[in-house]
Design an enzyme around this catalytic site. Structure first.
Site, PDB file in Angstrom:
ATOM      1  N   ASP A  13      10.305   7.070 -10.559  1.00 30.99           N
ATOM      2  CA  ASP A  13      10.552   5.627 -10.495  1.00 30.99           C
ATOM      3  C   ASP A  13      10.811   5.127  -9.080  1.00 30.99           C
ATOM      4  O   ASP A  13      11.547   4.163  -8.863  1.00 30.99           O
ATOM      5  CB  ASP A  13      11.738   5.240 -11.410  1.00 30.99           C
ATOM      6  N   LYS A  16       5.960   4.349  -7.219  1.00 28.33           N
ATOM      7  CA  LYS A  16       4.648   4.965  -6.955  1.00 28.33           C
ATOM      8  C   LYS A  16       3.507   4.052  -7.403  1.00 28.33           C
ATOM      9  O   LYS A  16       2.510   3.899  -6.708  1.00 28.33           O
ATOM     10  CB  LYS A  16       4.539   6.320  -7.676  1.00 28.33           C
ATOM     11  N   GLY A  40       6.014   5.815 -16.358  1.00 27.46           N
ATOM     12  CA  GLY A  40       5.891   4.363 -16.507  1.00 27.46           C
ATOM     13  C   GLY A  40       5.746   3.801 -15.107  1.00 27.46           C
ATOM     14  O   GLY A  40       6.696   3.823 -14.329  1.00 27.46           O
ATOM     15  N   HIS A  41       4.543   3.374 -14.748  1.00 23.13           N
ATOM     16  CA  HIS A  41       4.269   2.885 -13.393  1.00 23.13           C
ATOM     17  C   HIS A  41       4.028   1.381 -13.459  1.00 23.13           C
ATOM     18  O   HIS A  41       3.090   0.924 -14.112  1.00 23.13           O
ATOM     19  CB  HIS A  41       3.055   3.619 -12.797  1.00 23.13           C
ATOM     20  N   GLN A 224       6.352  11.163 -12.192  1.00 23.75           N
ATOM     21  CA  GLN A 224       7.704  11.719 -12.003  1.00 23.75           C
ATOM     22  C   GLN A 224       7.996  11.853 -10.496  1.00 23.75           C
ATOM     23  O   GLN A 224       7.476  11.076  -9.728  1.00 23.75           O
ATOM     24  CB  GLN A 224       7.860  13.071 -12.731  1.00 23.75           C
TER      25      GLN A 224
HETATM   26  P1  GDP Z   1       7.111   4.453 -10.552  1.00 26.71           P
HETATM   27  O1  GDP Z   1       7.348   5.179 -11.836  1.00 26.71           O
HETATM   28  O2  GDP Z   1       7.396   5.300  -9.366  1.00 26.71           O
HETATM   29  O3  GDP Z   1       5.753   3.806 -10.478  1.00 26.71           O
HETATM   30  O4  GDP Z   1       8.181   3.278 -10.512  1.00 26.71           O
HETATM   31  P2  GDP Z   1       8.565   2.281 -11.712  1.00 26.71           P
HETATM   32  O5  GDP Z   1       7.471   1.309 -11.891  1.00 26.71           O
HETATM   33  O6  GDP Z   1       9.003   3.047 -12.908  1.00 26.71           O
HETATM   34  O7  GDP Z   1       9.878   1.644 -11.131  1.00 26.71           O
HETATM   35  C1  GDP Z   1       9.880   0.920  -9.950  1.00 26.71           C
HETATM   36  C2  GDP Z   1      10.332  -0.500 -10.274  1.00 26.71           C
HETATM   37  O8  GDP Z   1      10.678  -1.166  -9.074  1.00 26.71           O
HETATM   38  C3  GDP Z   1       9.267  -1.356 -10.922  1.00 26.71           C
HETATM   39  O9  GDP Z   1       9.878  -2.284 -11.774  1.00 26.71           O
HETATM   40  C4  GDP Z   1       8.620  -2.072  -9.741  1.00 26.71           C
HETATM   41  O10 GDP Z   1       8.033  -3.317 -10.103  1.00 26.71           O
HETATM   42  C5  GDP Z   1       9.820  -2.287  -8.867  1.00 26.71           C
HETATM   43  N1  GDP Z   1       9.565  -2.288  -7.425  1.00 26.71           N
HETATM   44  C6  GDP Z   1       8.676  -1.540  -6.696  1.00 26.71           C
HETATM   45  N2  GDP Z   1       8.835  -1.774  -5.382  1.00 26.71           N
HETATM   46  C7  GDP Z   1       9.839  -2.677  -5.263  1.00 26.71           C
HETATM   47  C8  GDP Z   1      10.500  -3.278  -4.160  1.00 26.71           C
HETATM   48  O11 GDP Z   1      10.212  -3.016  -3.001  1.00 26.71           O
HETATM   49  N3  GDP Z   1      11.510  -4.130  -4.456  1.00 26.71           N
HETATM   50  C9  GDP Z   1      11.903  -4.429  -5.721  1.00 26.71           C
HETATM   51  N4  GDP Z   1      12.909  -5.272  -5.901  1.00 26.71           N
HETATM   52  N5  GDP Z   1      11.296  -3.888  -6.795  1.00 26.71           N
HETATM   53  C10 GDP Z   1      10.295  -3.011  -6.564  1.00 26.71           C
HETATM   54  P1  IMO Z   2       7.584   8.100 -13.487  1.00 26.22           P
HETATM   55  O1  IMO Z   2       6.195   8.630 -13.335  1.00 26.22           O
HETATM   56  C1  IMO Z   2      11.781   9.010 -14.217  1.00 26.22           C
HETATM   57  C2  IMO Z   2      12.631  12.392 -16.860  1.00 26.22           C
HETATM   58  C3  IMO Z   2      13.272  12.106 -18.196  1.00 26.22           C
HETATM   59  C4  IMO Z   2      14.095  13.368 -18.365  1.00 26.22           C
HETATM   60  C5  IMO Z   2      13.188  14.445 -17.769  1.00 26.22           C
HETATM   61  C6  IMO Z   2      12.379  15.224 -18.805  1.00 26.22           C
HETATM   62  O2  IMO Z   2       7.654   6.760 -14.100  1.00 26.22           O
HETATM   63  O3  IMO Z   2       8.362   8.232 -12.227  1.00 26.22           O
HETATM   64  P2  IMO Z   2      10.259  14.580 -20.257  1.00 26.22           P
HETATM   65  O4  IMO Z   2      10.065  13.514 -21.298  1.00 26.22           O
HETATM   66  O5  IMO Z   2       9.321  14.504 -19.135  1.00 26.22           O
HETATM   67  O6  IMO Z   2      10.310  15.950 -20.867  1.00 26.22           O
HETATM   68  O7  IMO Z   2      11.744  14.312 -19.691  1.00 26.22           O
HETATM   69  O8  IMO Z   2      12.309  13.773 -16.892  1.00 26.22           O
HETATM   70  N1  IMO Z   2      11.364  11.658 -16.594  1.00 26.22           N
HETATM   71  C7  IMO Z   2      11.269  10.632 -15.742  1.00 26.22           C
HETATM   72  N2  IMO Z   2      12.216  10.006 -15.017  1.00 26.22           N
HETATM   73  N3  IMO Z   2      10.490   8.646 -14.096  1.00 26.22           N
HETATM   74  C8  IMO Z   2       9.534   9.293 -14.801  1.00 26.22           C
HETATM   75  O9  IMO Z   2       8.214   9.078 -14.598  1.00 26.22           O
HETATM   76  C9  IMO Z   2       9.906  10.316 -15.707  1.00 26.22           C
HETATM   77  N4  IMO Z   2       9.230  11.114 -16.553  1.00 26.22           N
HETATM   78  C10 IMO Z   2      10.139  11.953 -17.082  1.00 26.22           C
HETATM   79  O10 IMO Z   2      14.072  10.960 -18.161  1.00 26.22           O
HETATM   80  O11 IMO Z   2      15.239  13.297 -17.559  1.00 26.22           O
HETATM   81 MG    MG Z   3       8.438   4.946 -13.588  1.00 27.33          MG
END
Ligand code: GDP
Ligand code: IMO
Ligand code: MG
Length: 432
Positions: A13, A16, A40-41, A224
């Site tokens: 999270d 990416k 979840g991206h 991840q």
């Molecule tokens: P990922 O799994 O690495 O793709 O990240 P996620 O999408 O799960 O979580 C990142 C969250 O931060 C998402 O809700 C993005 O929309 C948000 N986000 C990404 N870059 C920024 C930033 O620079 N500032 C803020 N406030 N939100 C951001």
């Molecule tokens: P993105 O790609 C954050 C965490 C889960 C748990 C551990 C194992 O959005 O960054 P699993 O279901 O994979 O067996 O769970 O890994 N986890 C993540 N945490 N971002 C993710 O993906 C994750 N995918 C799995 O919360 O701690």
């Molecule tokens: Mg994510």
């Protein structure tokens, strides 16, 4: 653009999806190489928010080709609904999505096992996403898994499913006291979805290697993060795949000599969803504040993310493990209002000072972070568009990150929207 791996440098999270979306403009192919719909991206374009779980974030650019590699585990029904969801938002994947025939499938029994195992662990649970990821990779490694290509042959698929269910149903009933799965029910559902997805299934290693040979560029989208990697992360509080850069090779069939850059995505603070150590975790009240400001709730499960200060011991380790040679620092705007900002530079453990990340859960649990403090920039950064406009305190903070991590920052992000991304060209500033 060359071939680049985008990898999370923390616990997932990091943003990416946003960075991949930004860099997609310069790429031809965007590939997921590991994990599954535990990811979840999030990509925000104007007022529209897209959350991608299995399909690479590059899909939102209508002329790009997206690939799901052999290292990914696929929940076919979820993939199908993700495709339908995108179509309903006006994004067609037809002719530009390829799914590896060698990717392993997630079945309902994997999800049931994931959930019941977690339940049985009680306080020792990992806090998985419940998507069946671990049990699906267990079958892959045990050499009993069923792959995407298997579903294209009815007889082969029926036999493999039947063999698997014999064992799984015994485990379900005798160990966990749960009901059984019926071969025919799962078979019918998967055959029906496979029929819909048939045109997307391919031997993607050839597609990617041929593309690279023709001078096309490939963006490898990690899911991840480094600390969730099954080998290099905070085991056992990890996911079940290699989320580090090595996974990009094994999960696609593209060799390491064809990848020029590893870009680590670093959130300006730390977050973690699920159980396991987070050495720099904020005290509850401050944690709530940052969680609210950063909207730190899981993009897959909606769970609140735990938050803490940036941990340079962790991110320096991520730089080494992945061979990171460029950084993207995200979510700086979340720290805009803070008087002081801390960075953990070392740990104290049993009276010793540790510079290196101790990859043992028992040691890590006893580690206390040692912080340095930096003055906050106390400026709204969300409207900034170039490095030259950055307040000096922010420049200093970024310089310190580069120094601690020994890698250059190429991108910074100050908001969730596409245009809130700034390319840094300090070398130019210094030279000009
Ligand atoms: P990922 O799994 O690495 O793709 O990240 P996620 O999408 O799960 O979580 C990142 C969250 O931060 C998402 O809700 C993005 O929309 C948000 N986000 C990404 N870059 C920024 C930033 O620079 N500032 C803020 N406030 N939100 C951001
Ligand atoms: P993105 O790609 C954050 C965490 C889960 C748990 C551990 C194992 O959005 O960054 P699993 O279901 O994979 O067996 O769970 O890994 N986890 C993540 N945490 N971002 C993710 O993906 C994750 N995918 C799995 O919360 O701690
Ligand atoms: Mg994510």
């Amino acid at each position: 653009m060359s071939n680049i791996v985008i990898v999370g440098a923390q616990w997932g999270d990091e943003g990416k999806g946003k960075i991949v979306d930004y860099l997609t403009v310069e790429a031809d192919y965007i590939v997921r190489y590991q994990g599954g719909n535990n990811a979840g991206h999030t990509v925000v374009i104007g007022d529209d928010r897209y959350i991608l779980h299995l399909i690479p974030s590059g899909i939102l650019h209508k002329d790009k080709i997206c690939v799901i590699g052999n290292g990914v585990v696929i929940d076919l029904a979820d993939l199908y609904s993700e495709i339908k969801g995108l179509e309903s938002q006006g994004i067609s994947v037809k002719g530009r999505l390829f799914i590896s025939q060698y990717a392993h499938l997630i079945f309902p029994y994997h999800k049931a096992l994931d959930k019941i195992k977690e339940e049985r662990k009680g306080l020792e649970k990992i806090g998985t996403t419940g998507r069946g990821i671990g049990p699906a990779y267990v079958d892959k490694i045990a050499r009993t898994g069923i792959r995407v290509g298997d579903v294209l042959d009815r007889d082969v698929f029926y036999k493999k499913l039947e063999d698997n269910l014999k064992e799984k149903n015994e485990i379900m009933s005798k160990i966990y006291g749960l009901g059984s799965f019926v071969t025919k029910d799962i078979f019918d559902e998967y055959i029906q979805i496979a029929g819909e997805l048939k045109e997307y299934i391919a031997d993607v290693s050839w597609i990617l290697n041929e593309a690279i040979d023709q001078g096309k560029s490939v963006l490898f989208e990690g899911a991840q993060g480094t600390l969730l990697d099954v080998d290099h992360g905070t085991y056992p509080y990890v996911t079940s795949s290699n989320s580090t850069c090595g996974g990009a090779c094994t999960g696609t069939g593209v060799g390491p000599t064809k990848i020029e850059k590893a870009m680590g995505v670093v959130k300006a603070y730390s977050t973690r969803v699920g159980e396991g150590p987070l050495p720099t975790e904020f005290p509850p009240e401050f944690g709530e504040k940052i969680r609210a400001k950063g909207e730190e709730f899981g993009a897959t499960t909606g769970r609140p993310r735990r938050c803490g200060w940036l941990d340079a011991v962790v991110t320096r380790y991520a730089v080494m493990i992945n061979g990171i040679n460029a950084l993207a620092v995200t979510k700086l705007d979340v720290l805009d209002e803070l008087e002081t900002i801390k960075i953990c530079t070392r740990y104290e453990c049993d009276g010793k000072i540790l510079d290196r990340f101790p990859n043992s859960i028992d040691i890590l649990k006893r580690c206390k972070p040692i912080y340095e403090e930096h003055p906050g920039w106390k400026t709204d950064t969300t409207g900034l568009t170039q490095y030259e406009e950055f307040p000096q305190e922010l420049k200093n903070y970024l310089d310190r990150i580069e120094e601690l991590l020994e890698a250059n920052i190429e991108l910074v992000s100050v908001g969730s929207k596409r245009d809130q991304t700034i390319r840094i060209s300090k070398q130019c500033e210094a030279k000009c």
